[in-house]
Design a protein around this motif. Structure first.
Motif, PDB file in Angstrom:
ATOM      1  N   ASP A 218       0.818  -1.220   0.000  1.00 33.92           N
ATOM      2  CA  ASP A 218       0.000   0.000   0.000  1.00 33.92           C
ATOM      3  C   ASP A 218       0.845   1.260   0.000  1.00 33.92           C
ATOM      4  OD1 ASP A 218      -2.291  -1.429  -0.055  1.00 33.92           O
ATOM      5  OD2 ASP A 218      -2.804  -1.180   2.062  1.00 33.92           O
ATOM      6  N   TYR A 219       1.971   1.228   0.734  1.00 34.32           N
ATOM      7  CA  TYR A 219       2.745   2.476   0.800  1.00 34.32           C
ATOM      8  C   TYR A 219       3.403   2.811  -0.523  1.00 34.32           C
ATOM      9  CZ  TYR A 219       6.420  -0.908   2.036  1.00 34.32           C
ATOM     10  OH  TYR A 219       7.270  -1.972   2.058  1.00 34.32           O
ATOM     11  N   PHE A 222       0.475   4.280  -2.546  1.00 29.44           N
ATOM     12  CA  PHE A 222       0.200   5.645  -2.090  1.00 29.44           C
ATOM     13  C   PHE A 222       1.276   6.598  -2.617  1.00 29.44           C
ATOM     14  CE2 PHE A 222       0.010   8.721   1.683  1.00 29.44           C
ATOM     15  CZ  PHE A 222      -0.982   9.473   1.094  1.00 29.44           C
ATOM     16  N   ARG A 226       0.918   9.751  -5.202  1.00 36.92           N
ATOM     17  CA  ARG A 226       1.401  11.113  -4.929  1.00 36.92           C
ATOM     18  C   ARG A 226       2.318  11.593  -6.041  1.00 36.92           C
ATOM     19  NH1 ARG A 226       2.706   9.046   0.085  1.00 36.92           N
ATOM     20  NH2 ARG A 226       4.919   9.516  -0.078  1.00 36.92           N
ATOM     21  N   MET A 228       5.212  10.274  -7.129  1.00 32.92           N
ATOM     22  CA  MET A 228       6.660  10.153  -6.958  1.00 32.92           C
ATOM     23  C   MET A 228       7.239   9.513  -8.222  1.00 32.92           C
ATOM     24  SD  MET A 228       6.640  11.446  -4.103  1.00 32.92           S
ATOM     25  CE  MET A 228       7.939  11.255  -2.943  1.00 32.92           C
ATOM     26  N   MET A 232      12.657   7.163  -7.730  1.00 33.66           N
ATOM     27  CA  MET A 232      12.588   7.295  -6.282  1.00 33.66           C
ATOM     28  C   MET A 232      11.750   6.162  -5.684  1.00 33.66           C
ATOM     29  SD  MET A 232      11.289  10.611  -4.194  1.00 33.66           S
ATOM     30  CE  MET A 232      12.679  11.688  -4.060  1.00 33.66           C
ATOM     31  N   TYR A 237      12.120   4.100  -2.058  1.00 38.01           N
ATOM     32  CA  TYR A 237      11.016   3.634  -1.223  1.00 38.01           C
ATOM     33  C   TYR A 237      10.908   2.113  -1.173  1.00 38.01           C
ATOM     34  CZ  TYR A 237       9.294   8.332  -0.412  1.00 38.01           C
ATOM     35  OH  TYR A 237       9.171   9.632   0.004  1.00 38.01           O
ATOM     36  N   PRO A 316      13.667   0.909  11.363  1.00 34.23           N
ATOM     37  CA  PRO A 316      13.426   1.758  12.535  1.00 34.23           C
ATOM     38  C   PRO A 316      12.457   1.130  13.529  1.00 34.23           C
ATOM     39  CG  PRO A 316      12.297   2.616  10.606  1.00 34.23           C
ATOM     40  CD  PRO A 316      13.180   1.518  10.131  1.00 34.23           C
TER      41      PRO A 316
ATOM     42  N   THR B 100      -0.987   0.960   6.631  1.00 38.07           N
ATOM     43  CA  THR B 100      -0.083   0.435   5.611  1.00 38.07           C
ATOM     44  C   THR B 100       0.234   1.455   4.518  1.00 38.07           C
ATOM     45  OG1 THR B 100      -1.967  -0.497   4.436  1.00 38.07           O
ATOM     46  CG2 THR B 100      -0.812  -1.967   5.942  1.00 38.07           C
ATOM     47  N   SER B 101      -0.349   2.648   4.611  1.00 39.20           N
ATOM     48  CA  SER B 101      -0.133   3.634   3.552  1.00 39.20           C
ATOM     49  C   SER B 101       1.185   4.376   3.677  1.00 39.20           C
ATOM     50  CB  SER B 101      -1.267   4.656   3.528  1.00 39.20           C
ATOM     51  OG  SER B 101      -2.429   4.077   2.982  1.00 39.20           O
ATOM     52  N   LEU B 102       1.808   4.292   4.856  1.00 38.03           N
ATOM     53  CA  LEU B 102       3.057   5.020   5.060  1.00 38.03           C
ATOM     54  C   LEU B 102       4.232   4.062   5.003  1.00 38.03           C
ATOM     55  CD1 LEU B 102       1.823   7.236   8.010  1.00 38.03           C
ATOM     56  CD2 LEU B 102       2.190   7.948   5.662  1.00 38.03           C
ATOM     57  N   ASN B 103       5.314   4.533   4.386  1.00 41.28           N
ATOM     58  CA  ASN B 103       6.498   3.679   4.253  1.00 41.28           C
ATOM     59  C   ASN B 103       7.152   3.500   5.622  1.00 41.28           C
ATOM     60  OD1 ASN B 103       8.943   2.479   3.481  1.00 41.28           O
ATOM     61  ND2 ASN B 103       8.844   3.485   1.505  1.00 41.28           N
ATOM     62  N   PRO B 104       7.268   2.245   6.090  1.00 38.41           N
ATOM     63  CA  PRO B 104       7.733   2.017   7.460  1.00 38.41           C
ATOM     64  C   PRO B 104       9.184   2.394   7.724  1.00 38.41           C
ATOM     65  CG  PRO B 104       7.515  -0.059   6.287  1.00 38.41           C
ATOM     66  CD  PRO B 104       6.923   0.995   5.412  1.00 38.41           C
ATOM     67  N   VAL B 105      10.013   2.471   6.689  1.00 36.75           N
ATOM     68  CA  VAL B 105      11.436   2.685   6.940  1.00 36.75           C
ATOM     69  C   VAL B 105      11.897   4.125   6.710  1.00 36.75           C
ATOM     70  CG1 VAL B 105      12.031   0.279   6.514  1.00 36.75           C
ATOM     71  CG2 VAL B 105      12.160   1.909   4.657  1.00 36.75           C
ATOM     72  N   TYR B 106      10.942   5.034   6.440  1.00 35.78           N
ATOM     73  CA  TYR B 106      11.320   6.441   6.359  1.00 35.78           C
ATOM     74  C   TYR B 106      10.480   7.257   7.328  1.00 35.78           C
ATOM     75  CZ  TYR B 106      14.058   5.303   2.273  1.00 35.78           C
ATOM     76  OH  TYR B 106      14.999   4.765   1.447  1.00 35.78           O
ATOM     77  N   GLU B 110      10.465  12.804   6.109  1.00 31.15           N
ATOM     78  CA  GLU B 110      11.140  12.521   4.856  1.00 31.15           C
ATOM     79  C   GLU B 110      10.115  12.294   3.735  1.00 31.15           C
ATOM     80  OE1 GLU B 110      15.118   9.867   4.093  1.00 31.15           O
ATOM     81  OE2 GLU B 110      14.119   9.776   6.031  1.00 31.15           O
ATOM     82  N   GLN B 111       9.018  11.593   4.063  1.00 32.27           N
ATOM     83  CA  GLN B 111       8.011  11.303   3.044  1.00 32.27           C
ATOM     84  C   GLN B 111       7.310  12.583   2.596  1.00 32.27           C
ATOM     85  OE1 GLN B 111       5.823   7.527   3.775  1.00 32.27           O
ATOM     86  NE2 GLN B 111       7.239   7.174   5.436  1.00 32.27           N
ATOM     87  N   ASP B 114       9.986  14.711   0.551  1.00 35.06           N
ATOM     88  CA  ASP B 114      10.160  14.152  -0.794  1.00 35.06           C
ATOM     89  C   ASP B 114       9.010  14.575  -1.703  1.00 35.06           C
ATOM     90  OD1 ASP B 114      12.509  12.889  -0.331  1.00 35.06           O
ATOM     91  OD2 ASP B 114      11.659  10.891  -0.027  1.00 35.06           O
ATOM     92  N   GLN B 149       9.948  11.305  13.323  1.00 36.32           N
ATOM     93  CA  GLN B 149       9.584   9.982  13.820  1.00 36.32           C
ATOM     94  C   GLN B 149       9.074   9.106  12.678  1.00 36.32           C
ATOM     95  OE1 GLN B 149       6.931  10.352  17.132  1.00 36.32           O
ATOM     96  NE2 GLN B 149       8.554  11.064  18.474  1.00 36.32           N
ATOM     97  N   TYR B 150       9.103   7.814  12.947  1.00 30.30           N
ATOM     98  CA  TYR B 150       8.677   6.844  11.939  1.00 30.30           C
ATOM     99  C   TYR B 150       7.192   6.526  12.111  1.00 30.30           C
ATOM    100  CZ  TYR B 150      13.583   6.265  10.917  1.00 30.30           C
ATOM    101  OH  TYR B 150      14.865   6.503  10.534  1.00 30.30           O
ATOM    102  N   HIS B 152       5.526   3.938  12.634  1.00 32.87           N
ATOM    103  CA  HIS B 152       5.087   3.040  13.712  1.00 32.87           C
ATOM    104  C   HIS B 152       4.994   3.740  15.056  1.00 32.87           C
ATOM    105  CE1 HIS B 152       9.452   2.855  14.338  1.00 32.87           C
ATOM    106  NE2 HIS B 152       9.169   2.504  15.568  1.00 32.87           N
ATOM    107  N   VAL B 163      -1.334  10.898   6.542  1.00 31.06           N
ATOM    108  CA  VAL B 163      -1.698  10.551   5.164  1.00 31.06           C
ATOM    109  C   VAL B 163      -2.417  11.733   4.511  1.00 31.06           C
ATOM    110  CG1 VAL B 163      -3.232   9.098   3.775  1.00 31.06           C
ATOM    111  CG2 VAL B 163      -1.762   8.055   5.507  1.00 31.06           C
ATOM    112  N   LEU B 166       0.068  14.279   3.606  1.00 27.28           N
ATOM    113  CA  LEU B 166       0.819  13.853   2.426  1.00 27.28           C
ATOM    114  C   LEU B 166       0.014  14.066   1.147  1.00 27.28           C
ATOM    115  CD1 LEU B 166       2.514  10.573   3.631  1.00 27.28           C
ATOM    116  CD2 LEU B 166       3.663  12.419   2.426  1.00 27.28           C
TER     117      LEU B 166
END
Lengths: 328, 321
Positions: A218-219, A222, A226, A228, A232, A237, A316, B100-106, B110-111, B114, B149-150, B152, B163, B166
């Protein structure tokens, strides 16, 4: 973080203790070392003397304690075959294996990851389909077969590269390296390809599967919604998420590379630890076998601990929470 | 002013047993700043319609015919790179699941950064400053600390706020919100909808709110479009459609909402199920379930006619009467 590290070190120590115990048991079940150490015509008295001298008559627990204490200090006794300290033998052979594994691992990563990404991004292209088929071969053909085929083609038929040995090596204060001479580098090529091939195809297939999975997430949808740019989306991502599981497998495989080097070193008569181990097996040289077992396990444990630490860098979600999520 | 026009859109998914039409000729218009609720049962084609507008129909699905026009410009046939520039910048999207819409590792910062750098050409510092403003705007306390912050580290409702930030940060003129509150706690749903509504009103952003929740529509939308089996059956102002629905299907939908304080009343439901997309019957798709169906309904497909505050596609209205 400190508590985590401490916990990991305790775990690692326990694992090493178990491995050392198995190594110790080898001494008790793999024949009588006395018959290997003395000439065949030695008298019964001579045998009894030696038995007393190297402590084989001591109680089990005392022998075990002594073995563990010595092993912890890197002392695995004398090789039965060469009558030299096992630690010296391994130290001599270690650079050869380390360089081979290093080159093979770099090769596997440097080719496996880009190819995996390529096949994931162009799943229907004919290059990708071709790579998938070739990678299937890479995974299923035994490594010694590819090694022998490489020798046949590049050493025997074309005569470009040597089929055995390390070539000329340079001694850098106890570490012999083949990186500094032309013949040393040429000698590295075939063995490292043979060793890397399986890992490379494995990494390629793994990266491809993970990447395809992540691109459906999903990310990513999404982020695409947006607007992107693809570059990228794919390389920032998606890639970082892809590499988390790849890292685990590669950590495990790196230990596997060291262990599988036995076969490569045998095929190419590479003077590394694996070759030493095979020679030791043929001669029931138990101290060498035990030391090899302990050393390889130690490397496994160290690599896995490093991988676990790397997780915390990449993901993280695993980091210690500085502030917890608050309600809405 | 008209912002978006859908002109007889047909969305098709090729399958082994022939093409499947998920949207069968849909036309709508949306004015600037207007909030349109798009309702219907699962499989009615609501989400696909949203995807058709953003050009994100999953291949091999495609827009077989019809046009999507944004401010009079066709956007359904643009080159991928041109469409990418419109996505986020002109048309934003919000999806169902904030978890689940947000990237967990950024980090969320940052999102956001970008996204703004891609569309607004800002440098990192300026984008960071705007990102903090956006977090504050969507009601996240201590935005400066939260920026790094991330995902999570945020709760579900907070993540949906991120979201929304964004989706809005590149200042699009239209937002497609696909079930934006379904995955959230009921107590959080109203807050998120109020936030979305306020931000869109302030920025003059139009919204297509895809949902199957009539309550959400009544709270938020200006107009309602009701879809059934890939077609529009009724469109009109929210008050009229809810108080005085014209199409028998819309009536059925309204009757199936439980009334608070009326414990004794049996909850009515629409008998039967929506027909599959394959082998559509010649007449009105709702005819088999319709309590008011007449003979014509089973043989002739109704075309939308002006009625009430909008249009309705039913033989009980228009010149047939």
């Amino acid at each position: 973080m400190f508590a985590f590290l401490l916990r990991r070190i305790v775990q690692a120590a326990l694992v090493m203790l178990v491995v050392a115990s198995i190594a110790f048991l080898m001494f008790r079940f793999l024949g009588d070392p006395i018959s290997n150490l003395l000439p065949e015509d030695a008298t019964v008295e001579e045998r009894a003397d030696l038995r007393e001298k190297i402590g084989l008559n001591d109680p089990f627990v005392v022998q075990y304690g002594r073995f563990i204490t010595n092993a912890a200090q890197g002392d695995f006794g004398q090789s039965y075959r060469n009558n030299r300290p096992v630690s010296d033998l391994l130290a001599e052979r270690f650079p050869a294996t380390a360089e081979l594994v290093l080159v093979a691992a770099s090769l596997a990563l440097a080719l496996g990851i880009p190819l995996g990404i390529y096949t994931a991004l162009n799943p229907r292209g004919w290059i990708s389909q071709g790579l998938q088929v070739v990678s299937l071969l890479g995974i299923s053909v035994p490594t010694f077969v590819t090694g022998i085929l490489l020798i046949l083609l590049f050493s025997v038929t074309l005569g470009w590269l040597p089929s055995f040995g390390r070539g000329e090596v340079v001694d850098l204060g106890g570490w012999t390296t083949g990186f500094l001479t032309l013949s040393g580098l040429k000698a590295l090529i075939l063995p490292s390809i043979m060793l890397a091939l399986f890992q490379m195809t494995l990494i390629m297939r793994l990266v491809r599967a993970e990447m395809l999975e992540v691109l459906r997430a999903d990310y990513i949808k999404f982020a695409r919604a947006r607007g992107m740019p693809n570059r990228m989306l794919h390389f920032k991502y998606a890639l970082k998420n892809t590499l988390i599981p790849v890292m685990t497998i590669f950590g495990l495989q790196l230990g596997g590379l060291i262990a599988f080097a036995i076969i490569t070193e045998t095929v190419f008569q590479w003077p590394g630890m694996g070759f030493l181990f095979i020679q030791a097996v043929n001669f029931s040289d138990v101290p060498v076998m035990a030391a090899y077992l302990v050393l390889v396990s130690f490397l496994f444990v160290v690599i896995n601990t490093i991988v676990d630490l790397l997780y915390h860098v990449v993901d993280p979600r695993l980091r210690v929470e500085k502030s917890t999520a608050r309600g809405v | 002013m008209t912002l978006l026009e859908l002109d007889n859109i047909v969305v098709e998914f090729p399958t082994r047993r022939g093409p499947l039409e998920a949207v069968k000729g849909l036309s709508l218009e949306l004015n600037e700043g207007q909030i349109l609720g798009l309702v219907g049962e699962s499989g009615a084609g609501k989400s696909i319609t949203g995807a058709a507008i953003t050009g994100l129909i999953e291949p091999p699905g495609l827009i077989r015919s019809g046009q999507v026009r944004l401010r009079g410009q066709r956007i359904d046939n643009l080159a991928p790179e041109k469409m990418r520039r419109i996505r986020g910048k002109e048309i934003g999207a919000i999806f169902q699941d904030p978890l689940t819409s947000l990237n967990p590792v950024y980090t969320v910062g940052e999102q956001l950064i970008d996204t703004m750098r891609v569309h607004l050409g800002l440098d990192h510092k300026a984008a960071r400053k705007r990102a903090i403003d956006w977090l504050a705007e969507v009601g996240i306390p201590a935005p400066e600390a939260r920026l790094d912050q991330y995902p999570h580290q945020f709760s579900g409702g907070m993540r949906q706020r991120v979201v929304i930030a964004l989706a809005l940060c590149a200042e699009p003129k239209l937002i497609i919100a696909d079930e934006p509150t379904t995955a959230l706690d009921v107590s959080v749903q109203a807050q998120i909808l109020a936030l979305l509504k306020r931000l869109c009103r302030e920025n003059g952003t139009a919204v297509i709110l895809v949902t199957h929740d009539m309550g959400v529509i009544a709270e938020t939308a200006d107009r309602v479009a009701v879809m059934y089996a890939g077609r529009l059956v009724e469109i009109g102002d929210v008050a009229q459609v809810i108080q005085d629905p014209l199409h028998p299907y819309t009536k059925g939908l309204m009757n199936s909402i439980p009334q608070i304080g009326n414990r004794d009343a049996r909850l009515t439901q629409i008998e039967g199920a929506m027909p599959g997309l394959r082998n559509p019957a010649p007449g009105c798709a709702f005819a088999p379930r319709c309590p008011q169906a007449i003979d014509t309904c089973r043989t002739l497909r109704p075309i939308p006619v002006d009625a009430g505050s909008g249009q309705v596609a039913c033989h009980l209205f228009g010149e047939a009467q």
